[in-house]
Scaffold this motif. Sequence first.
Motif, mmCIF file in Angstrom:
data_model
loop_
_atom_site.group_PDB
_atom_site.id
_atom_site.type_symbol
_atom_site.label_atom_id
_atom_site.label_comp_id
_atom_site.label_asym_id
_atom_site.label_seq_id
_atom_site.Cartn_x
_atom_site.Cartn_y
_atom_site.Cartn_z
ATOM 1 N N PHE A 86 42.945 29.638 32.174
ATOM 2 C CA PHE A 86 41.715 29.354 31.603
ATOM 3 C C PHE A 86 40.699 28.644 32.421
ATOM 4 O O PHE A 86 39.463 28.960 32.482
ATOM 5 C CB PHE A 86 41.716 29.097 30.279
ATOM 6 C CG PHE A 86 42.241 29.875 29.113
ATOM 7 C CD1 PHE A 86 41.328 31.157 28.925
ATOM 8 C CD2 PHE A 86 43.334 30.032 28.615
ATOM 9 C CE1 PHE A 86 41.785 32.126 28.149
ATOM 10 C CE2 PHE A 86 43.829 30.951 27.770
ATOM 11 C CZ PHE A 86 43.090 32.125 27.410
ATOM 12 N N GLY A 87 41.200 27.496 33.037
ATOM 13 C CA GLY A 87 40.683 26.869 33.845
ATOM 14 C C GLY A 87 39.944 27.331 35.070
ATOM 15 O O GLY A 87 38.661 27.409 35.543
ATOM 16 N N PHE A 88 40.768 28.146 36.072
ATOM 17 C CA PHE A 88 40.403 28.957 36.932
ATOM 18 C C PHE A 88 39.354 30.206 36.741
ATOM 19 O O PHE A 88 38.317 30.287 37.339
ATOM 20 C CB PHE A 88 41.611 29.711 37.697
ATOM 21 C CG PHE A 88 42.087 28.605 38.917
ATOM 22 C CD1 PHE A 88 41.683 28.911 40.089
ATOM 23 C CD2 PHE A 88 42.984 27.759 38.497
ATOM 24 C CE1 PHE A 88 42.125 28.064 41.221
ATOM 25 C CE2 PHE A 88 43.615 26.841 39.583
ATOM 26 C CZ PHE A 88 42.955 27.161 40.722
ATOM 27 N N GLY A 89 39.702 30.761 35.578
ATOM 28 C CA GLY A 89 38.828 31.943 34.982
ATOM 29 C C GLY A 89 37.383 31.259 34.681
ATOM 30 O O GLY A 89 36.333 31.890 34.962
ATOM 31 N N THR A 90 37.451 30.054 34.014
ATOM 32 C CA THR A 90 36.213 29.873 33.441
ATOM 33 C C THR A 90 35.301 29.229 34.652
ATOM 34 O O THR A 90 34.063 29.304 34.567
ATOM 35 C CB THR A 90 36.612 28.626 32.286
ATOM 36 O OG1 THR A 90 37.102 29.053 31.292
ATOM 37 C CG2 THR A 90 35.240 27.923 31.722
ATOM 38 N N ILE A 91 36.057 28.318 35.625
ATOM 39 C CA ILE A 91 34.950 27.701 36.674
ATOM 40 C C ILE A 91 34.733 29.101 37.213
ATOM 41 O O ILE A 91 33.166 28.896 37.768
ATOM 42 C CB ILE A 91 35.903 26.833 37.365
ATOM 43 C CG1 ILE A 91 36.260 25.447 36.431
ATOM 44 C CG2 ILE A 91 35.299 26.388 38.685
ATOM 45 C CD1 ILE A 91 37.036 24.578 37.090
ATOM 46 N N TYR A 92 35.271 29.992 37.684
ATOM 47 C CA TYR A 92 34.907 31.072 38.538
ATOM 48 C C TYR A 92 33.832 31.819 38.033
ATOM 49 O O TYR A 92 32.782 31.861 38.477
ATOM 50 C CB TYR A 92 36.069 31.890 39.142
ATOM 51 C CG TYR A 92 35.478 32.907 40.090
ATOM 52 C CD1 TYR A 92 35.510 32.683 41.398
ATOM 53 C CD2 TYR A 92 35.431 34.287 39.531
ATOM 54 C CE1 TYR A 92 34.630 33.739 42.146
ATOM 55 C CE2 TYR A 92 34.848 35.242 40.317
ATOM 56 C CZ TYR A 92 34.749 34.933 41.554
ATOM 57 O OH TYR A 92 34.298 36.057 42.376
ATOM 58 N N THR A 93 34.245 32.076 36.780
ATOM 59 C CA THR A 93 33.122 33.264 36.000
ATOM 60 C C THR A 93 31.999 32.360 35.927
ATOM 61 O O THR A 93 30.606 32.939 35.907
ATOM 62 C CB THR A 93 33.708 33.527 34.596
ATOM 63 O OG1 THR A 93 35.076 34.022 34.757
ATOM 64 C CG2 THR A 93 32.918 34.589 33.919
ATOM 65 N N ARG A 145 24.505 42.120 35.283
ATOM 66 C CA ARG A 145 26.083 42.546 35.428
ATOM 67 C C ARG A 145 26.491 42.841 33.912
ATOM 68 O O ARG A 145 25.665 42.177 32.958
ATOM 69 C CB ARG A 145 27.092 41.522 36.034
ATOM 70 C CG ARG A 145 26.630 41.131 37.384
ATOM 71 C CD ARG A 145 27.051 42.381 38.361
ATOM 72 N NE ARG A 145 26.954 41.954 39.661
ATOM 73 C CZ ARG A 145 26.540 42.840 40.585
ATOM 74 N NH1 ARG A 145 26.150 44.021 40.410
ATOM 75 N NH2 ARG A 145 26.482 42.364 41.985
ATOM 76 N N THR A 146 27.384 43.595 33.736
ATOM 77 C CA THR A 146 27.718 43.868 32.164
ATOM 78 C C THR A 146 28.710 42.839 31.959
ATOM 79 O O THR A 146 29.290 42.177 32.807
ATOM 80 C CB THR A 146 28.397 45.239 32.210
ATOM 81 O OG1 THR A 146 29.548 45.122 33.273
ATOM 82 C CG2 THR A 146 27.466 46.422 32.812
ATOM 83 N N VAL A 147 29.162 42.980 30.600
ATOM 84 C CA VAL A 147 30.031 41.938 30.012
ATOM 85 C C VAL A 147 31.479 42.114 30.663
ATOM 86 O O VAL A 147 32.304 41.432 31.090
ATOM 87 C CB VAL A 147 30.185 42.008 28.570
ATOM 88 C CG1 VAL A 147 31.247 41.014 27.911
ATOM 89 C CG2 VAL A 147 28.820 41.458 28.056
ATOM 90 N N SER A 195 36.262 39.464 36.095
ATOM 91 C CA SER A 195 36.160 38.419 37.089
ATOM 92 C C SER A 195 36.870 37.269 36.281
ATOM 93 O O SER A 195 37.809 36.592 37.165
ATOM 94 C CB SER A 195 34.842 38.154 37.537
ATOM 95 O OG SER A 195 34.043 37.405 36.375
ATOM 96 N N PHE A 196 37.076 37.171 35.220
ATOM 97 C CA PHE A 196 37.791 35.825 34.507
ATOM 98 C C PHE A 196 39.039 36.250 34.547
ATOM 99 O O PHE A 196 39.822 35.265 35.026
ATOM 100 C CB PHE A 196 37.126 35.687 32.940
ATOM 101 C CG PHE A 196 38.001 34.983 32.280
ATOM 102 C CD1 PHE A 196 37.494 33.505 32.288
ATOM 103 C CD2 PHE A 196 39.105 35.398 31.445
ATOM 104 C CE1 PHE A 196 38.357 32.739 31.341
ATOM 105 C CE2 PHE A 196 39.549 34.189 30.728
ATOM 106 C CZ PHE A 196 39.387 33.080 30.693
ATOM 107 N N LEU A 244 44.521 35.144 37.175
ATOM 108 C CA LEU A 244 45.500 35.564 37.878
ATOM 109 C C LEU A 244 45.868 35.091 39.247
ATOM 110 O O LEU A 244 47.023 34.478 39.422
ATOM 111 C CB LEU A 244 45.626 36.847 37.772
ATOM 112 C CG LEU A 244 45.921 37.685 36.636
ATOM 113 C CD1 LEU A 244 46.060 39.123 36.759
ATOM 114 C CD2 LEU A 244 47.163 37.080 35.862
ATOM 115 N N ILE A 245 44.797 34.846 39.745
ATOM 116 C CA ILE A 245 44.952 34.230 41.330
ATOM 117 C C ILE A 245 45.210 32.771 41.114
ATOM 118 O O ILE A 245 46.095 32.405 41.823
ATOM 119 C CB ILE A 245 43.512 34.733 41.971
ATOM 120 C CG1 ILE A 245 43.331 35.977 42.179
ATOM 121 C CG2 ILE A 245 43.378 33.721 43.402
ATOM 122 C CD1 ILE A 245 42.078 36.651 42.903
ATOM 123 N N GLY A 246 44.465 32.132 40.200
ATOM 124 C CA GLY A 246 44.737 30.696 40.018
ATOM 125 C C GLY A 246 46.114 30.357 39.755
ATOM 126 O O GLY A 246 46.782 29.432 40.130
#
Length: 75
Positions: free
Chosen positions: A22-29, A43-45, A51-52, A57-59
């Motif tokens: 959630f940290g990587f996803g939130t920061i990147y998004t 952009r769409t939801v 991207s989140f 996953l990459i994080g």
Amino acid sequence: MLSSANIDFSGILIDLIMIVFFGFGTIYTLTVGIVHFVKKKTRTVGYYFLSFFLSGLIGLLIAGLLAFLWAMSLS
């Protein structure tokens, strides 16, 4: 006073995985969303959800690789 401490490693591991994902996803998004807002791109939801998910996953993969390299350096 307790004579011994019971440490729940599986619970700690699950919490750590959730924090990293959630940290990587939130920061990147949030970063991508702010850049798109400044550039006035729409952009769409679904785009932001994807991207989140992918950045989370990459994080996790990066954190797993770092943990593996650290564990291998101990031996």
